[in-house]
Motif scaffolding. Sequence first.
Motif, PDB file in Angstrom:
ATOM      1  N   TYR A  69       0.852  -1.180   0.000  1.00 13.01           N
ATOM      2  CA  TYR A  69       0.000   0.000   0.000  1.00 13.01           C
ATOM      3  C   TYR A  69       0.892   1.235   0.000  1.00 13.01           C
ATOM      4  O   TYR A  69       1.902   1.269   0.689  1.00 13.01           O
ATOM      5  CB  TYR A  69      -0.865   0.062   1.262  1.00 13.01           C
ATOM      6  N   VAL A  71       0.735   5.183   1.088  1.00 10.35           N
ATOM      7  CA  VAL A  71      -0.079   5.968   2.009  1.00 10.35           C
ATOM      8  C   VAL A  71       0.269   7.443   1.835  1.00 10.35           C
ATOM      9  O   VAL A  71       1.452   7.807   1.832  1.00 10.35           O
ATOM     10  CB  VAL A  71       0.168   5.522   3.468  1.00 10.35           C
ATOM     11  N   GLU A  77      -4.793   5.207   2.373  1.00  7.90           N
ATOM     12  CA  GLU A  77      -4.061   4.057   1.853  1.00  7.90           C
ATOM     13  C   GLU A  77      -4.600   3.671   0.478  1.00  7.90           C
ATOM     14  O   GLU A  77      -5.804   3.623   0.277  1.00  7.90           O
ATOM     15  CB  GLU A  77      -4.213   2.870   2.794  1.00  7.90           C
TER      16      GLU A  77
END
Length: 117
Positions: A69, A71, A77
């Motif tokens: 992910y 962010v 996210e």
Amino acid sequence: MKRLIIYLLVLPIILISCKTVGSMSAIQPKSGTIDLPTKGEFRIWQKTVHPAFTVTLTNPSATQSCEIYKVTEEGNEKWINPSLLAGTTLTVRIPANGHLFIKNFNPNILTIKYTVN
């Protein structure tokens, strides 16, 4: 008088656009390995002031994969699809002041190699 008003409007815009967002010196070291804990997660470059950059991730494992992910600074996210599959390489763009979030769902420690570009 007209020019003075224009200068007073343009000057703040220029000053705001020159805002410093950090430098790549905050991202150290430029390459290395990340050991992901068993069925755990890892965040790298969290709470670090830096400009946007790309990072290349390599998964040398022949059988294990992990979820990646990116962010944003605000904490949003975004799942990278497909994530880092077994035996593959993936390049991810990390936003300014953002960080990388990795989840390992495997019953073993997973070692990932990274290189900041």
